[in-house]
Structure formats: structure tokens, C-alpha cells
Motif scaffolding. Sequence first.
Motif, short mmCIF file in Angstrom:
data_model
loop_
_atom_site.label_atom_id
_atom_site.label_comp_id
_atom_site.label_asym_id
_atom_site.label_seq_id
_atom_site.Cartn_x
_atom_site.Cartn_y
_atom_site.Cartn_z
N VAL A 143 0.84 -1.20 0.00
CA VAL A 143 0.00 0.00 0.00
C VAL A 143 0.87 1.25 0.00
N SER A 144 0.30 2.34 -0.45
CA SER A 144 1.01 3.61 -0.47
C SER A 144 1.25 4.12 0.95
N PRO A 145 2.29 4.95 1.15
CA PRO A 145 2.62 5.45 2.49
C PRO A 145 1.67 6.54 2.99
N LEU A 146 0.71 6.92 2.18
CA LEU A 146 -0.36 7.81 2.60
C LEU A 146 -1.68 7.16 2.21
N VAL A 147 -2.67 7.28 3.07
CA VAL A 147 -4.00 6.74 2.81
C VAL A 147 -4.92 7.90 2.44
N LEU A 148 -5.65 7.77 1.35
CA LEU A 148 -6.61 8.80 0.99
C LEU A 148 -7.88 8.59 1.81
N GLY A 149 -8.12 9.48 2.75
CA GLY A 149 -9.34 9.45 3.55
C GLY A 149 -10.46 10.18 2.82
N ASP A 188 -15.52 17.11 -7.37
CA ASP A 188 -14.20 17.31 -6.78
C ASP A 188 -13.68 16.03 -6.13
N SER A 189 -14.57 15.25 -5.52
CA SER A 189 -14.16 13.97 -4.93
C SER A 189 -13.58 13.05 -5.99
N HIS A 190 -14.25 12.98 -7.14
CA HIS A 190 -13.75 12.15 -8.24
C HIS A 190 -12.41 12.68 -8.75
N ALA A 191 -12.27 13.99 -8.82
CA ALA A 191 -11.01 14.58 -9.28
C ALA A 191 -9.88 14.27 -8.32
N ILE A 192 -10.18 14.30 -7.02
CA ILE A 192 -9.17 13.98 -6.01
C ILE A 192 -8.72 12.53 -6.14
N MET A 193 -9.66 11.61 -6.34
CA MET A 193 -9.30 10.21 -6.46
C MET A 193 -8.51 9.94 -7.74
N ASP A 194 -8.88 10.61 -8.83
CA ASP A 194 -8.09 10.47 -10.06
C ASP A 194 -6.66 10.97 -9.84
N GLU A 230 -3.01 9.04 -10.09
CA GLU A 230 -1.94 9.57 -10.93
C GLU A 230 -0.64 9.72 -10.14
N ALA A 231 -0.78 10.03 -8.84
CA ALA A 231 0.40 10.20 -7.99
C ALA A 231 0.91 8.88 -7.42
N GLY A 232 0.18 7.79 -7.63
CA GLY A 232 0.61 6.49 -7.13
C GLY A 232 -0.04 6.06 -5.84
N LEU A 233 -0.95 6.87 -5.27
CA LEU A 233 -1.65 6.47 -4.05
C LEU A 233 -2.68 5.40 -4.40
N ASN A 234 -2.58 4.26 -3.73
CA ASN A 234 -3.49 3.16 -4.04
C ASN A 234 -4.37 2.74 -2.88
N PHE A 235 -4.24 3.39 -1.72
CA PHE A 235 -4.91 2.98 -0.49
C PHE A 235 -5.98 4.01 -0.14
N PHE A 236 -7.27 3.65 -0.25
CA PHE A 236 -8.38 4.55 0.01
C PHE A 236 -9.16 4.03 1.21
N ASP A 237 -9.57 4.93 2.10
CA ASP A 237 -10.30 4.54 3.30
C ASP A 237 -11.64 5.26 3.37
N THR A 238 -12.69 4.50 3.70
CA THR A 238 -14.01 5.08 3.88
C THR A 238 -14.72 4.33 4.99
N PRO A 280 -7.96 15.26 2.18
CA PRO A 280 -8.04 16.50 1.41
C PRO A 280 -9.47 16.85 1.03
N ARG A 281 -9.77 18.15 1.13
CA ARG A 281 -11.08 18.63 0.69
C ARG A 281 -11.04 19.10 -0.76
N THR A 282 -9.83 19.37 -1.26
CA THR A 282 -9.67 19.85 -2.64
C THR A 282 -8.50 19.13 -3.29
N PRO A 283 -8.45 19.11 -4.63
CA PRO A 283 -7.30 18.50 -5.32
C PRO A 283 -5.98 19.17 -4.92
N GLN A 284 -5.99 20.47 -4.67
CA GLN A 284 -4.76 21.15 -4.30
C GLN A 284 -4.24 20.67 -2.95
N GLN A 285 -5.15 20.43 -2.00
CA GLN A 285 -4.71 19.92 -0.70
C GLN A 285 -4.06 18.55 -0.85
#
Length: 326
Positions: A13-19, A31-37, A41-49, A280-285
Motif C-alpha cells: 500500500v502507499s505510504p499515505l492513505v486517501l481518507g 471534486d471527490s472524483h477529481a481527487i481520487m483520479d 496519478e500520484a501512485g496512491l493506491n490505499f483509500f479509506d471510507t 483533502p477537501r480539494t485537489p490542491q490539498q
Amino acid sequence: MEYRQLGRTGLQVSPLVLGTMNFGPRTSEADSHAIMDAAHEAGLNFFDTANRYGSPHGQTEEILGRWFAQGGGRRERTVLATKLYGQMGDWPNEGKLSALNIRRAADASLQRLQTDYIDLYQMHHVDRDTPWDEIWEAMSVLRQQGKILYVGSSNFAGWHMATAQGAAEAAGVVGLVSEQSLYNLMSRWVELEVLPAAEHHGLGVIPWSPLSGGLLGGVLAKQRDGVEGRGTANTDGIEKNREVLTAYEALCDDLGEKPADVALAWLLTRPAVTAPIIGPRTPQQLQDSLRVPEIELDDATLERLDELFPAPFPRGSKPAPEAYAW
């Protein structure tokens, strides 16, 4: 991106989890879909919900499900973690960890997520009323059906984890592979017994609230700049911790790093920690957090952080039983 093993498993898993807690209540679906895309693209593969995220409950899982449904390898490239425990309705057996609710909650999450399996199915809280043999039998059935692959815990005490693992061993099943705990520089209680238990049993620790509700995200600088956010709204927390936060942000300035990045990088140095959750609340975050795994904190910096944020129990950062005994 350098991936990490989740605890004693072979899962990378990636060293950061996308919450995803913000998806729906604070972040639009687009925006949520843009953040996940962007995460992929950055290599993050670990998503938590979790099944209770969103308003109404389940909204966040539905947002993820519609993103997976777009195809393009989205589901295949994602290590998907969700949770159950909280009450999802007004009737009995719509919460906690009975065999009945485990079965129903898993099926409901799979439907909302538009997938046929969950990689990491996490118990959001310990259930003091349901015996472990019932829990492990129900989880084993889900594994045999191919609906879940791994089981994790969240908000467990060290002895809960040990009890769960003992029952799993007796049942001849894998047991827990991860524990999701509140852990950050300002809240280090898990170092007393949770982290040692995780290390002993081979669980990967997934810290939540790594920025202590925004207080470790440069809240004083944001105040001065008139930037509003979750952290700046916590006026009581700011005033209570102003002195240490002032010193912390000064240290980060000396390092040339953002306070949020330092707080996350510190967690990656801790025993048993696999990956902290970023929300993150936004793609920039999201973009702002991506260089965290590249940050190396030297021994002097780690010592200074220990001085500013000492473990909240006697004798420094020693675990139990030395923390309270000879």
C-alpha cells in the motif's frame, strides 16, 4: 512511490492513505472524483471510507461506487478499506458486530461501492457485547464468499487487539492485519500499549486525525493570514496550545517545510505505522501532501519534536509496563 507492506501481510500500500470522510458533506462529488483520479496519478493506491460517512449515511461509499463504475482500472488499482459498527438505522441489529449485522453491512457496502469485494474490512469500534467466536465466524464466511480479503480494527485498545488475535488463532483464521487509531504529535496515547501490541501481532497501524483536527497544519500562520478552516475554528485548542504551536511552527520554518508535512512525516518514522490518513477537501490539498514520504527528519529534529510534544505518560516515550512500573 515506495510502497509499504500492510503489517505482516503481503499487501503493498502507499505510504499515505486517501481518507474520504469529506466526500459528500464538504467536498462535491465532482471534486471527490477529481481527487481520487489525482491520487491514482500520484501512485496512491490505499483509500479509506466507512459505511456511516456522508449525510445520509452511506453517501460517501456511493460517491466512491460511482467513481469505480467509470472503469479505467479504478477499482483494480485501489486497495479499498471500509468500516462497519455504527448504527445505520433505527431498528435493532443495524449496528455493531453481530453476525447478522456483519453480513448485512458488508452486502450494503458492496452495493453502494459497486464492487464485489472489499480489500480491508474494518471494525470501527470494539463491540463489548458480541463474542469473538461469533465475529470471526462471520468474517470467515465473508472471506470464503470472496466478499472481503483482510480484516482490520479501529479504535481498539491494546488488550482488545490481543484478545482478538488470540481468538483468531484458536479459530484458525488470520485475524486482524491492521489497527486504525487516533495518533498524532499532540495525541500519543497509543504509544503506551496499542503500538507495542500492533508490533507484537504484526498489525499495520493507520493513524487518523494526523494533524490533530488542523492544529498541526500551521494554524497560527493561517490565523495571521486570515485563512479560515477547521483548525482556525478551534479557538480553545489554539489558545490552550499556543506556546507549543508557536515553537512548532518556528521549527518547521527552520526546516523549510510546512507544518502539516512535518506532522505526517513524523508519523512515518513511528514503530508499526504503515500510513497515516490524509483527508483533502480539494485537489490542491492532495497535491500539497504528496511529497511527505520524501521528507527525512534527522535525529535532532525528532528529539526536538519529542521535547515539544512529549508522550503523555511518565518516563518519556517508554511503552507499558515501564511507563508505570519498574
